[in-house]
Design a protein around this motif. Sequence first.
Motif, PDB file in Angstrom:
ATOM      1  N   ALA A   1      13.711  -9.945   7.193  1.00 10.83           N
ATOM      2  CA  ALA A   1      14.730 -10.815   6.351  1.00 10.83           C
ATOM      3  C   ALA A   1      16.125 -10.808   7.010  1.00 10.83           C
ATOM      4  CB  ALA A   1      14.579 -10.390   4.925  1.00 10.83           C
ATOM      5  N   ALA A   2      16.616  -9.783   7.271  1.00  9.73           N
ATOM      6  CA  ALA A   2      18.134  -9.585   7.821  1.00  9.73           C
ATOM      7  C   ALA A   2      18.227  -8.557   8.790  1.00  9.73           C
ATOM      8  CB  ALA A   2      18.986  -9.399   6.628  1.00  9.73           C
ATOM      9  N   GLY A   3      19.307  -8.319   9.399  1.00  8.24           N
ATOM     10  CA  GLY A   3      19.529  -7.337  10.288  1.00  8.24           C
ATOM     11  C   GLY A   3      18.754  -7.705  11.482  1.00  8.24           C
ATOM     12  N   THR A   4      18.912  -6.395  12.554  1.00  7.98           N
ATOM     13  CA  THR A   4      18.422  -6.721  14.062  1.00  7.98           C
ATOM     14  C   THR A   4      17.544  -5.496  14.335  1.00  7.98           C
ATOM     15  OG1 THR A   4      20.557  -8.012  14.456  1.00  7.98           O
ATOM     16  CG2 THR A   4      19.270  -6.769  16.287  1.00  7.98           C
ATOM     17  N   VAL A   5      16.591  -5.664  14.914  1.00  4.48           N
ATOM     18  CA  VAL A   5      15.722  -4.681  15.530  1.00  4.48           C
ATOM     19  C   VAL A   5      15.912  -4.525  16.954  1.00  4.48           C
ATOM     20  CG1 VAL A   5      13.370  -3.547  15.662  1.00  4.48           C
ATOM     21  CG2 VAL A   5      14.351  -4.731  13.433  1.00  4.48           C
ATOM     22  N   ARG A   6      16.234  -3.416  17.713  1.00  2.00           N
ATOM     23  CA  ARG A   6      16.139  -3.591  19.167  1.00  2.00           C
ATOM     24  C   ARG A   6      15.137  -2.467  19.558  1.00  2.00           C
ATOM     25  NH1 ARG A   6      21.043  -3.480  16.727  1.00  2.00           N
ATOM     26  NH2 ARG A   6      22.559  -5.177  17.177  1.00  2.00           N
ATOM     27  N   ARG A   7      14.769  -2.615  20.840  1.00  2.00           N
ATOM     28  CA  ARG A   7      13.988  -1.596  21.539  1.00  2.00           C
ATOM     29  C   ARG A   7      14.682  -0.466  21.739  1.00  2.00           C
ATOM     30  NH1 ARG A   7      13.501  -3.913  26.506  1.00  2.00           N
ATOM     31  NH2 ARG A   7      11.808  -5.280  26.193  1.00  2.00           N
ATOM     32  N   GLY A   8      13.964   0.714  21.250  1.00  2.00           N
ATOM     33  CA  GLY A   8      14.651   2.110  21.310  1.00  2.00           C
ATOM     34  C   GLY A   8      15.262   2.385  19.802  1.00  2.00           C
ATOM     35  N   ASP A   9      15.407   1.515  18.957  1.00  2.00           N
ATOM     36  CA  ASP A   9      15.822   1.872  17.600  1.00  2.00           C
ATOM     37  C   ASP A   9      14.909   2.854  16.915  1.00  2.00           C
ATOM     38  OD1 ASP A   9      18.008   0.359  17.983  1.00  2.00           O
ATOM     39  OD2 ASP A   9      17.325  -1.252  16.493  1.00  2.00           O
ATOM     40  N   GLY A  10      15.372   3.535  15.911  1.00  2.00           N
ATOM     41  CA  GLY A  10      14.474   4.564  14.996  1.00  2.00           C
ATOM     42  C   GLY A  10      14.661   3.871  13.644  1.00  2.00           C
ATOM     43  N   LEU A  11      13.265   3.913  13.111  1.00  2.00           N
ATOM     44  CA  LEU A  11      13.075   3.126  11.680  1.00  2.00           C
ATOM     45  C   LEU A  11      12.575   4.020  10.864  1.00  2.00           C
ATOM     46  CD1 LEU A  11      12.142  -0.615  12.581  1.00  2.00           C
ATOM     47  CD2 LEU A  11      14.406   0.177  11.800  1.00  2.00           C
ATOM     48  N   ALA A  12      12.945   4.282   9.590  1.00  2.00           N
ATOM     49  CA  ALA A  12      12.291   5.320   8.778  1.00  2.00           C
ATOM     50  C   ALA A  12      11.423   4.867   8.128  1.00  2.00           C
ATOM     51  CB  ALA A  12      13.536   5.974   7.756  1.00  2.00           C
ATOM     52  N   LEU A  13      10.012   5.570   8.117  1.00  2.00           N
ATOM     53  CA  LEU A  13       9.032   5.536   7.029  1.00  2.00           C
ATOM     54  C   LEU A  13       9.066   6.620   6.174  1.00  2.00           C
ATOM     55  CD1 LEU A  13       6.207   4.012   6.450  1.00  2.00           C
ATOM     56  CD2 LEU A  13       5.434   5.640   7.737  1.00  2.00           C
ATOM     57  N   GLY A  14       9.973   6.353   4.830  1.00  2.00           N
ATOM     58  CA  GLY A  14      10.011   7.474   4.151  1.00  2.00           C
ATOM     59  C   GLY A  14      10.947   8.533   4.895  1.00  2.00           C
ATOM     60  N   ASP A  15      10.418   9.669   4.955  1.00  2.00           N
ATOM     61  CA  ASP A  15      11.288  10.797   5.544  1.00  2.00           C
ATOM     62  C   ASP A  15      11.003  10.838   7.106  1.00  2.00           C
ATOM     63  OD1 ASP A  15      12.439  11.557   3.115  1.00  2.00           O
ATOM     64  OD2 ASP A  15      10.761  12.913   2.766  1.00  2.00           O
ATOM     65  N   THR A  16      10.313  10.012   7.318  1.00  2.00           N
ATOM     66  CA  THR A  16       9.679  10.212   8.909  1.00  2.00           C
ATOM     67  C   THR A  16      10.629   9.094   9.765  1.00  2.00           C
ATOM     68  OG1 THR A  16       7.600  11.084   8.460  1.00  2.00           O
ATOM     69  CG2 THR A  16       7.789  10.070  10.490  1.00  2.00           C
ATOM     70  N   VAL A  17      11.028   9.433  10.883  1.00  2.00           N
ATOM     71  CA  VAL A  17      11.426   8.385  11.848  1.00  2.00           C
ATOM     72  C   VAL A  17      10.706   8.008  12.741  1.00  2.00           C
ATOM     73  CG1 VAL A  17      13.615   7.607  13.053  1.00  2.00           C
ATOM     74  CG2 VAL A  17      13.684   9.069  11.190  1.00  2.00           C
ATOM     75  N   LEU A  18      10.384   6.724  12.815  1.00  2.00           N
ATOM     76  CA  LEU A  18       9.413   6.133  13.998  1.00  2.00           C
ATOM     77  C   LEU A  18      10.386   5.462  14.992  1.00  2.00           C
ATOM     78  CD1 LEU A  18       6.669   4.539  12.197  1.00  2.00           C
ATOM     79  CD2 LEU A  18       6.828   7.057  12.795  1.00  2.00           C
TER      80      LEU A  18
END
Length: 580
Positions: free
Chosen positions: A197-214
């Motif tokens: 919906a908003a923001g930017t996702v880049r190759r190599g980014d970290g995204l959090a799933l709860g307390d876990t960062v993928l």
Amino acid sequence: MHVVATAGHVDHGKSALVEALTGTHPDRLAEERRRGLTIELGYCWTEWPEAGEVAFVDVPGHERFLTTMLAGIGPVPAALLVVAADDPWMPQAAEHLAALDAIGVRHAVVAVSRADLADPAPAVARATAEVAATGLAGAPVLPVSARTGAGIDALRAALSAMVTALPRPDPAADVRLWVDRRFTVRGAGTVVTGTLAAGTVRRGDGLALGDTVLRVREVQALGRDRDEVSGVARVALNVTGRTDDLARGSVLVTPGAWHHTSVVDVRWSGTGEPPTAPVLHVGAADLPVRFRPLGAGLARLSLERPLPLRIGDRALLRDPGRRQVWRVDVLDPDPPRLRRRGAAARRAGQLAGADGTPRLADELARRGIARADRLQQLGVPLTDGDHLAAGLWLVDPAVARALADRLPGLVEQHARSHPLDPAVPLSVLAGRLRLPTPDLVRALVRPPLRVVDGRVLGPGSPGLPAPVRASVDEVLRGLADAPFAAPTADRLRELRLDERALGAAERSGLLRRLGPGIVLAPDAVDRAVELLRGLEQPFTTSAARERLATTRRVALPLLDHLDRAGRTRRLADDRREVVR
């Protein structure tokens, strides 16, 4: 890129219209093609000269797949509502329209499909009337036929005009990607899709799933690999890490930027009151919640699992048994506990004026004291104002004034109770005022109060009791002629100067303590450095003792004090030199 979700009753031609608009059929599953209905979310895309890239999320129309439909439309800002010319107004059309209205979709085009099979005028009139009663009022209603192509150009033009008028989201916004599909690709691993919906996702980014960062290994949009994608956009992310809990309804977010909550206060609207245990639909997630009324149109929801929510988020509550939905506006994703009788009514009073717009002044008025980083996680912009700021903490102006008004009384009360220690530690005052940090007390201090060495002093000098002051004066007279001849323990007992009295004298600036039972005049350290500077450098402890005309009992702690203060430096051979 623009993203549009379809909506409408089963078998009213949503997928056929999307194929006519894009040239691609959105149904992915063999079962979908065999049965002629959409079961899972379908995606396809095209590029129009007047609008650029346009992606369609094709949702199921059958009532059994309403949850899947809501997962598809949840994060999408615009919709294509499809009703058939050869059918009456159907339950799923009404339910989908109510859902679009409840989650806040305000941009739509209505297509009256299969116009080649029946006169579309009655369906156009009915759809226009139904839409006019919702927040989608004014949406164009167009008769079309996917089979003959009649009206497709007009529909494309209306969709282009709608998407180009959509507000542009902030590419620098915090990412919150609601996962609507998860699958595995041989040689790549886990892939998830969703509407960004908003923001930017880049190759190599970290995204959090709860307390876990993928970690985002690859980014794809509209079938092409990208280095980065900004919302609004359909994205597919190849992610690595602990993905066991990743599924449809999961949320990937910018690490540390969101508050995950399992309790949220909301304003709801709709016909009747929601049941005690409805289903909450937000983004692509659906989960059972407990509904607790607070007051008229206000409720507290207890969620089955934490979700990253912000003030102003729009969601819907659904009663699966009655096929009824209610609009929900998030007012507070971090509410206080309701501990005492009447707390719900008082909370309703606090939220009476809340409209789901995050404003710093309003949030501080409700919370009194809050951390700036938590407010940002809740979506509150940190604007200028007359609030009090101390480090990460912000205090409502009225609360700050009330707390500051209490300080003089607390300081005076402490001084009466502790005549030898009239200055109150900041930490003590923080505890009495129930403040989370002594830094807030420091920021609240106003003249004639003052802060000295982490303590708050009242007006004037912190005078010592007369007997103690007289004994201290006696010590100072003895040190006048022999500044480093500290009084003995026996002499201090004779003067009734115990450790508490000596500590009070030191805080008053009248004496300097070098260790238990060893006191000198306040200027003794500076005088000692000047005398030691006159020695040949470096010097021994014995030379220092002779130069200062004192005993080892005083010389050793005095030299240790000078070392710690950085005034002298102790060498490997146990000699010292003056540093400054």
